[in-house]
Design an enzyme around this catalytic site. Structure first.
Site, PDB file in Angstrom:
ATOM      1  N   LYS A  97       0.819  -1.215   0.000  1.00  0.00           N
ATOM      2  CA  LYS A  97       0.000   0.000   0.000  1.00  0.00           C
ATOM      3  C   LYS A  97       0.856   1.270   0.000  1.00  0.00           C
ATOM      4  O   LYS A  97       0.413   2.310  -0.470  1.00  0.00           O
ATOM      5  CB  LYS A  97      -0.886  -0.029   1.262  1.00  0.00           C
ATOM      6  CG  LYS A  97      -2.134   0.774   1.185  1.00  0.00           C
ATOM      7  CD  LYS A  97      -3.119   0.347   2.241  1.00  0.00           C
ATOM      8  CE  LYS A  97      -2.801   0.919   3.600  1.00  0.00           C
ATOM      9  NZ  LYS A  97      -3.910   0.634   4.557  1.00  0.00           N
ATOM     10  N   ASP A  98       2.064   1.155   0.532  1.00  0.00           N
ATOM     11  CA  ASP A  98       2.942   2.325   0.652  1.00  0.00           C
ATOM     12  C   ASP A  98       4.008   2.387  -0.437  1.00  0.00           C
ATOM     13  O   ASP A  98       4.855   3.285  -0.425  1.00  0.00           O
ATOM     14  CB  ASP A  98       3.631   2.322   2.028  1.00  0.00           C
ATOM     15  CG  ASP A  98       2.627   2.377   3.166  1.00  0.00           C
ATOM     16  OD1 ASP A  98       1.577   3.034   2.994  1.00  0.00           O
ATOM     17  OD2 ASP A  98       2.884   1.761   4.227  1.00  0.00           O
ATOM     18  N   ARG A 145      -9.325   8.414   1.391  1.00  0.00           N
ATOM     19  CA  ARG A 145     -10.158   7.332   0.854  1.00  0.00           C
ATOM     20  C   ARG A 145     -11.237   6.908   1.852  1.00  0.00           C
ATOM     21  O   ARG A 145     -12.408   6.778   1.507  1.00  0.00           O
ATOM     22  CB  ARG A 145      -9.269   6.122   0.514  1.00  0.00           C
ATOM     23  CG  ARG A 145     -10.019   4.864   0.113  1.00  0.00           C
ATOM     24  CD  ARG A 145      -9.085   3.666  -0.012  1.00  0.00           C
ATOM     25  NE  ARG A 145      -8.471   3.309   1.260  1.00  0.00           N
ATOM     26  CZ  ARG A 145      -9.051   2.549   2.193  1.00  0.00           C
ATOM     27  NH1 ARG A 145     -10.254   2.053   1.987  1.00  0.00           N
ATOM     28  NH2 ARG A 145      -8.426   2.275   3.326  1.00  0.00           N
ATOM     29  N   ARG A 146     -10.825   6.687   3.105  1.00  0.00           N
ATOM     30  CA  ARG A 146     -11.802   6.268   4.107  1.00  0.00           C
ATOM     31  C   ARG A 146     -12.776   7.404   4.412  1.00  0.00           C
ATOM     32  O   ARG A 146     -13.992   7.194   4.470  1.00  0.00           O
ATOM     33  CB  ARG A 146     -11.083   5.833   5.397  1.00  0.00           C
ATOM     34  CG  ARG A 146     -10.298   4.535   5.221  1.00  0.00           C
ATOM     35  CD  ARG A 146      -9.529   4.163   6.477  1.00  0.00           C
ATOM     36  NE  ARG A 146      -8.792   2.908   6.296  1.00  0.00           N
ATOM     37  CZ  ARG A 146      -7.533   2.715   6.694  1.00  0.00           C
ATOM     38  NH1 ARG A 146      -6.861   3.676   7.288  1.00  0.00           N
ATOM     39  NH2 ARG A 146      -6.947   1.549   6.486  1.00  0.00           N
ATOM     40  N   ARG A 163      -3.693  10.641  13.374  1.00  0.00           N
ATOM     41  CA  ARG A 163      -2.593   9.722  13.060  1.00  0.00           C
ATOM     42  C   ARG A 163      -2.096   9.067  14.335  1.00  0.00           C
ATOM     43  O   ARG A 163      -2.589   9.337  15.414  1.00  0.00           O
ATOM     44  CB  ARG A 163      -1.438  10.466  12.365  1.00  0.00           C
ATOM     45  CG  ARG A 163      -1.641  10.665  10.878  1.00  0.00           C
ATOM     46  CD  ARG A 163      -0.359  11.114  10.199  1.00  0.00           C
ATOM     47  NE  ARG A 163       0.656  10.074  10.191  1.00  0.00           N
ATOM     48  CZ  ARG A 163       1.923  10.274   9.847  1.00  0.00           C
ATOM     49  NH1 ARG A 163       2.328  11.484   9.504  1.00  0.00           N
ATOM     50  NH2 ARG A 163       2.788   9.286   9.864  1.00  0.00           N
ATOM     51  N   ARG A 169      -4.052   5.665  19.303  1.00  0.00           N
ATOM     52  CA  ARG A 169      -5.439   5.812  18.844  1.00  0.00           C
ATOM     53  C   ARG A 169      -6.415   5.281  19.889  1.00  0.00           C
ATOM     54  O   ARG A 169      -7.456   5.896  20.144  1.00  0.00           O
ATOM     55  CB  ARG A 169      -5.638   5.060  17.526  1.00  0.00           C
ATOM     56  CG  ARG A 169      -4.973   5.740  16.346  1.00  0.00           C
ATOM     57  CD  ARG A 169      -5.139   4.892  15.091  1.00  0.00           C
ATOM     58  NE  ARG A 169      -4.351   5.411  13.999  1.00  0.00           N
ATOM     59  CZ  ARG A 169      -4.856   5.760  12.814  1.00  0.00           C
ATOM     60  NH1 ARG A 169      -6.139   5.654  12.577  1.00  0.00           N
ATOM     61  NH2 ARG A 169      -4.070   6.205  11.868  1.00  0.00           N
ATOM     62  N   CYS A 256      -1.417   6.098  -2.091  1.00  0.00           N
ATOM     63  CA  CYS A 256      -2.267   5.642  -0.994  1.00  0.00           C
ATOM     64  C   CYS A 256      -2.850   6.835  -0.257  1.00  0.00           C
ATOM     65  O   CYS A 256      -3.568   6.705   0.707  1.00  0.00           O
ATOM     66  CB  CYS A 256      -1.508   4.719  -0.048  1.00  0.00           C
ATOM     67  SG  CYS A 256      -0.665   5.523   1.300  1.00  0.00           S
TER      68      CYS A 256
HETATM   69  N1  LIG Z   1      -0.654   3.836   5.066  1.00  0.00           N
HETATM   70  C1  LIG Z   1      -0.202   3.237   6.287  1.00  0.00           C
HETATM   71  C2  LIG Z   1      -0.384   1.765   6.292  1.00  0.00           C
HETATM   72  N2  LIG Z   1       0.274   0.981   5.413  1.00  0.00           N
HETATM   73  C3  LIG Z   1      -0.119  -0.321   5.611  1.00  0.00           C
HETATM   74  C4  LIG Z   1      -1.032  -0.332   6.657  1.00  0.00           C
HETATM   75  C5  LIG Z   1      -1.738  -1.515   7.193  1.00  0.00           C
HETATM   76  C6  LIG Z   1      -1.422  -2.835   6.568  1.00  0.00           C
HETATM   77  C7  LIG Z   1      -1.897  -3.013   5.157  1.00  0.00           C
HETATM   78  O1  LIG Z   1      -2.867  -2.389   4.711  1.00  0.00           O
HETATM   79  O2  LIG Z   1      -1.278  -3.835   4.466  1.00  0.00           O
HETATM   80  C8  LIG Z   1      -1.186   0.983   7.113  1.00  0.00           C
HETATM   81  C9  LIG Z   1      -2.019   1.464   8.237  1.00  0.00           C
HETATM   82  C10 LIG Z   1      -3.502   1.319   8.025  1.00  0.00           C
HETATM   83  O3  LIG Z   1      -4.009   1.675   6.956  1.00  0.00           O
HETATM   84  O4  LIG Z   1      -4.188   0.865   8.950  1.00  0.00           O
END
Ligand SMILES: NCc1[nH]cc(CCC(=O)O)c1CC(=O)O
Length: 322
Positions: A97-98, A145-146, A163, A169, A256
């Protein structure tokens, strides 16, 4: 002749130092040891065959601003790429995702581990699901996105920037700073924090980020030995699904940190794809679906993106650059 890793030198895995990055790296090390027994144990009196090197990335240093504001490509990957090109690490473990859609010259991503749960998790002490939240409830999330997808369904809710790691959190939830937050199911599971999940959010309600739940491993394009070592670790189903989703993201020129969501699923060799773009205020959503052969994964993602670009019309993505 069977390929063997070069066991004379230490094989160094690079990773970020966050608890999730480390958990993903330990998983990678275990899979490496299972595939290559030579890498499982140090030879008598020898050096450790596998070593983990933690490298700080820009994304780890800037903690006070939403990632969408810091911007820039490779926030969580650039320093790892540099270490690999310098020869300080052989492979690097990333949350897919990153990982930016374009990798630097000389670096390839030949391996993805089996994907975790792709869904987002709802985390809240006051309600069981998003639908149960009373009007005016505050959701803490820095993910465009969320936020945008939630506002589309529940314009009566408020979303504020948020964050921090899971512990931070949870404390803010307890203190009532926000009423609820969302995190990826995959991260919670890999950290052993399932107990904090109130409920999973189905993908029909909240479409995940591109590549959510997938771990990718990079190496140098010219490192034939690393490629041989990684080959047995690759999960081709994950690879094909993420290929479709990343092709969609690339064509939309997203990251992302943009309100883009996509999910590819496999039924045998049949790949079903869902893609979505949404304005940050949640008012305008464009969705599309595709179904085809997994061999066409990338083409399906591109084709889906082009349909949405056309549907959205010029100017839809202006908010991303302003
Ligand atoms: N952007 C941050 C990030 N990168 C990957 C994850 C979680 C693990 C994943 O999605 O593989 C997260 C945190 C989240 O969105 O909760």
């Amino acid at each position: 002749m069977t390929a063997k890793p070069n066991t004379h030198a230490t094989f160094t895995i690079g990773t970020r130092g966050s608890p999730l990055a480390l958990a993903q790296t330990y998983e990678t090390r275990e899979r490496l040891a299972a595939a290559w027994p030579e890498l499982a144990q140090p030879p008598a009196g020898g050096v450790d065959p596998v070593e983990i090197q933690v490298i700080k990335t820009t994304g780890d240093m800037v903690l006070d601003r939403p990632l969408s504001e810091i911007g820039g490509k490779g926030l969580f990957t650039r320093e790892l790429d540099e270490a690999m090109l310098d020869g300080r690490i052989r492979i690097a473990v990333h949350s897919m995702k990153d990982v930016p859609t374009y990798l630097p010259d000389g670096i390839i991503l030949p391996c993805m581990l089996p994907r975790e749960d792709v869904r987002d998790a709802f985390i809240c002490f006051k309600a069981k699901t998003i639908a149960d939240l009373p009007a005016g409830s505050v959701i803490g999330s820095s993910s465009l996105r969320r936020a945008a997808q939630i506002l589309n369904r529940r314009p009566d809710l408020k979303v504020v920037n948020f964050r921090g790691n899971v512990q931070t959190r949870m404390r803010k939830l307890q203190e009532g700073v926000v009423d609820a937050t969302l995190l990826a199911m995959a991260g919670m599971r890999r950290l052993g924090l399932e107990a904090h999940i109130t409920s999973p959010i189905e993908t029909t309600e909240l479409l995940p980020a591109v590549a959510q739940g997938a771990i990718g491993i990079t190496c140098r394009a010219d490192d034939a030995d690393a490629l041989r070592i990684l080959a047995p670790l690759n999960c081709q189903d994950t690879f094909d699904r993420v290929t479709a989703e990343r092709a969609f993201l690339t064509r939309l020129d997203g990251s992302c940190r943009t309100p883009i969501a996509a999910l590819a699923e496999l039924d045998g060799d049949r790949l079903s794809f869902r893609g979505l773009i949404v304005s940050p205020d949640g008012v305008t959503v464009h969705t599309t679906t595709r179904s085809g052969s997994r061999a066409d994964a990338a083409a399906m993602g591109v084709d889906a993106a082009e349909e949405l670009i056309k549907a959205a019309g010029p100017g839809f993505f202006d908010f991303m650059t302003s």
